[in-house]
Design a protein around this motif. Structure first.
Motif: not given
Length: 815
Positions: A151-160
């Motif tokens: 918790v606390g951090g952040r993920f980055r998602l890019e749709v292919i």
């Protein structure tokens, strides 16, 4: 320079202070700031621009509001005894404050968040900001909170494409959430590592301390989404702090709930869910009393049902075996009376059992809900009021304890009320137990008296009466308990929250933040205050002489003249640029000299300063030059034997001079050098001697000066700084007028005391002050400007010709 100076120096000094001090100070302060107007304007524009950009790119915050009607409970019979008594058991109890505490409690916020699935937050990136999205999501992230999670951090998602996406860690500031201890998290020391960058939708993404699945909803190729995980306790604490609960007004019992959030729908759904859980909690609390009543009655029924079944079977067997079904008339009368007493005794035993349970409840400090006395047929209004008040105070204590510490005033005050009412309740229950036991004993005595009449009946009838009596007692008690159980279940089914929602959550159409107009105003004010404050602090900490008015106040002699800074680099502007404003300032000094000294011919003028670099030599050379322009035979004598500068300014060689005459037999006439102007000569200081002070103290020096005065109309003494060397003090008697030179922005303010000491302690008379290199406009009211000398400034209107330097040189000189 002043356009006119009276012949009496003391009068001149007084004229300098004719203006009102308050008026002059205001002008000085105003002009001091106005000289920095470009900087102030630049800061104001910068503050306005910063506020505009802040308004443009900051996230809009909306206010979500709702309202709840809090109904006051009507006091039961006997409650007024405690509310009006002096015992203080129920005084000061505020239903509104308690409801506010419940609505802002952590447990209620946690329950609301648990039912909303807010543990995954989604964001989209703009050019300058990041915005949270809620509701229509392109993907859905499912998290197993029964496992360790980051918790606390952040993920980055890019749709292919429709089936896959790329996942990276954008912010590695993670903490580890442990479901076994969800209220305490630990910092993750190692960075979160993903097995790979490309994943498929629906695939479990697991690693060291995290596990989740990303499901496709409506994401398109190229979409970029940010998401992070937040545990429920953290969200509950955050929303608990952000929620505002307050009464609508002092007279009404309506509570207003508000929340400021960048996501309007999220705020509306959270407050609506919070109110739903609030009403459910209230209903659950009300149902607890009915549930406890049913539980207590079931416990009583479990014992009486066995006795009823046994007595019923025994009665049936006895009637069948003895073929007797009804009692005689006499037996029926006796049975009816005994039955009434036995039923009353059975009901009394139930009350006694209730009293004993209530007493144990109080003695063991239990915190569960008590069974109301009225349910068990106890009609004592005082006891009913005490039990109800005690239950309410305990519920309040649970609410307060979840929001405050045990040492807080509210918790301690409520605990005192609980102890007071508990003591009264214990005394009442003990008295009720004794009275009930006495009543049972009395009923037993009446039954024993009737048993004597029973013995007169035949044995068969007597036995039937005993069996039938036991059966009737159990049957009546059983029916009574069933009625009470049905009443409790009906009460539970008909329970409704006493409070109700007036307005469901609704977000405003306009944002409450940022306040654009206010921000623009604040930006402009800060842009104005910052440079003003910096200038004020700079001036306060400044130890250099800048303000002529301040210099006038500090010195004990008149400030005779101010020499402006020349825009050219010429050392002798009087000779090389006779129409400059600096030259005009020296002419004004020459004109005003007649007011300072009655001597007209053979005038001797001495110039000194406190330290080196204040422009003493510059003033000496140009003052001599202005007399030479008038046709006066002028001699400039360099008496600074330690650090000579005159030779350099005239382009001469300092091979011989005053030190040569004083240390040898060479006459002074042989060391006189022409300056290139027919009426101006110079005696340089000569080679630097080892004993300059002793040389100037010789009688030969006095003889030289006497002879010089007979030859020249004006003699100018360029003396060493009096603040650094001692021999200058011995030279003052040779001068008709002495000038002490200060330099604006260079001379220390404390150096004015050196001049004051010369007058007060050294006995030097006819000494005046000159402010050189004036270039900082303090608004003194004399009209000098940057680089144009005193008295005229930039607007010469054709009277002066200035040699203009390139702008970058002027800027460097001003610094």
């Amino acid at each position: 320079m002043y356009s006119h100076i009276p012949s009496n120096p003391s009068i001149a000094q007084n004229d300098f202070t004719l203006q009102k001090d308050g008026e002059l100070d205001l002008k000085v302060l105003l002009f001091n700031y106005l000289q920095y107007w470009p900087v102030i304007l630049l800061f104001i524009l910068g503050g306005f621009s910063s506020a505009f950009l802040f308004n443009r790119y900051s996230t809009n915050i909306y206010k979500v509001e709702s309202s709840i009607l809090v109904k006051d409970e009507e006091p039961t019979l006997g409650m007024d005894l405690f509310e009006s008594s002096g015992l203080g058991m129920l005084q000061g109890k505020s239903n509104i404050e308690n409801e506010i505490g419940i609505l802002k409690s952590f447990s209620l916020a946690e329950a609301a968040i648990s039912g909303m699935n807010l543990n995954v937050q989604y964001f989209i990136e703009d050019f300058f900001s990041t915005s949270q999205i809620y509701g229509s999501l392109p993907v859905m992230v499912s998290v197993d909170w029964n496992k360790l999670q980051l918790v606390g951090g952040r993920f980055r998602l890019e749709v292919i494409d429709r089936d896959s996406f790329e996942l990276t860690v954008q912010n590695d500031d993670f903490m580890i959430h442990n479901p076994a201890d969800s209220y305490y998290k630990v910092k993750r020391e190692q960075p979160a590592l993903l097995e790979r960058e490309k994943y498929s939708f629906g695939e479990e993404i697991a690693g060291d301390g995290f596990s989740f699945v990303v499901n496709q909803i409506s994401a398109l190729p190229g979409d970029v989404l940010l998401f992070n995980f937040v545990d429920t306790p953290t969200l509950a604490l955050r929303y608990r702090e952000e929620l505002s609960v307050s009464p609508l007004n002092k007279e009404a019992s309506i509570l207003s709930l508000s929340l400021e959030t960048p996501v309007r729908r999220l705020g509306e759904e959270y407050i609506n869910k919070l109110m739903e859980m609030y009403l459910a909690k209230e209903l659950k609390e009300k149902n607890k009393a009915s549930e406890n009543t049913v539980k207590f009655i079931n416990g009583q029924l479990s014992g009486i049902s066995d006795s009823l079944r046994f007595s019923e079977n025994r009665l049936q067997e006895y009637r069948t075996k003895n073929k007797i079904f009804n009692l005689s008339e006499e037996g029926s009368v006796i049975f009816q009376r005994i039955q009434e007493l036995e039923v009353e005794r059975g009901l009394t035993e139930i009350k006694l059992n209730y009293y004993e349970v209530l007493r144990d409840y109080l003695n063991t400090n239990q915190t569960g809900d008590m069974v109301a006395p009225a349910v068990m047929g106890v009609t004592d209004p005082l006891l009913n009021s005490l039990v109800q008040a005690y239950s309410e105070l305990q519920a309040d204590q649970n609410t307060l304890s979840s929001n405050f510490t045990d040492k807080s005033p509210a918790v301690r005050e409520n605990s005192t009320k609980i102890q007071n009412i508990k003591k009264q309740l214990q005394e009442n229950v003990n008295s009720a137990v004794i009275n009930t036991q006495n009543l049972i004993k009395d009923l037993d005595d009446q039954v024993r008296m009737l048993d004597i009449d029973v013995n007169s009946l035949p044995e068969t009838e007597r036995n039937l009466l005993g069996i039938q009596r036991q059966f009737s007692i159990n049957e009546n008690i059983y029916v009574y308990l069933l009625e009470k159980k049905a009443e409790a279940e009906i009460t539970k089914a008909s329970n409704m929250p006493k409070n109700n929602v007036l307005d469901f959550a609704k977000a405003g159409q306009l944002p409450v933040a940022p306040k654009k107009s206010l921000n623009l105003l604040i930006g402009m004010i800060l842009g104005f205050i910052i440079p003003i404050g910096f200038i004020t602090v700079k001036d306060f900490l400044n130890t250099k002489i800048d303000d002529p008015k301040e210099l006038e106040k500090d010195i004990k002699v008149p400030l005779i003249g101010m020499i402006g800074r020349s825009v050219s680099e010429d050392k002798i502007p009087v000779l090389n640029n006779p129409r400059s404003s600096v030259t005009e300032s020296f002419r004004s000094m020459r004109a005003d000299m007649s007011y300072l000294s009655p001597v007209r011919n053979n005038l001797a003028i001495l110039l000194t300063s406190s330290i080196s670099g204040e422009g003493k030599t510059f003033v000496s050379i140009n003052l001599a030059s202005v007399y030479a322009l008038m046709g006066k035979r002028t001699l400039l004598i360099g008496l600074d034997l330690r650090k000579p500068k005159i030779a350099e300014d005239f382009g001469l060689e300092n091979d011989k001079g005053m030190s040569t005459c004083l240390s040898s037999d060479i006459p002074w006439q042989e060391v006189v050098k022409p300056t290139g102007h027919k009426d101006m000569d110079v005696i340089l200081s000569g080679p630097i001697p080892p004993n300059p002070a002793e040389l100037l103290l010789q009688g030969k020096f006095a003889q030289i000066i006497k002879e010089v005065k007979q030859v020249y109309d004006v003699v100018i003494f360029d003396c060493p700084p009096v603040g650094l060397v001692s021999e200058t003090k011995e030279l003052f008697p040779y001068a008709d007028i002495s000038f002490f030179v200060f330099r604006q922005g260079y001379s220390m303010k404390a150096n004015s005391q050196i001049l004051n000491n010369l007058v007060e302690k050294g006995g030097v008379s006819k000494i005046y002050a000159i402010l050189n290199d004036v270039h900082i406009d303090k608004g003194y009211g004399y009209g000098y400007g940057y680089g144009y000398g005193y008295g005229y400034g930039n607007n010469s209107y054709g009277y002066h010709e200035e040699v203009q330097l390139p702008w970058w040189k002027r800027a460097l000189r001003r610094k």
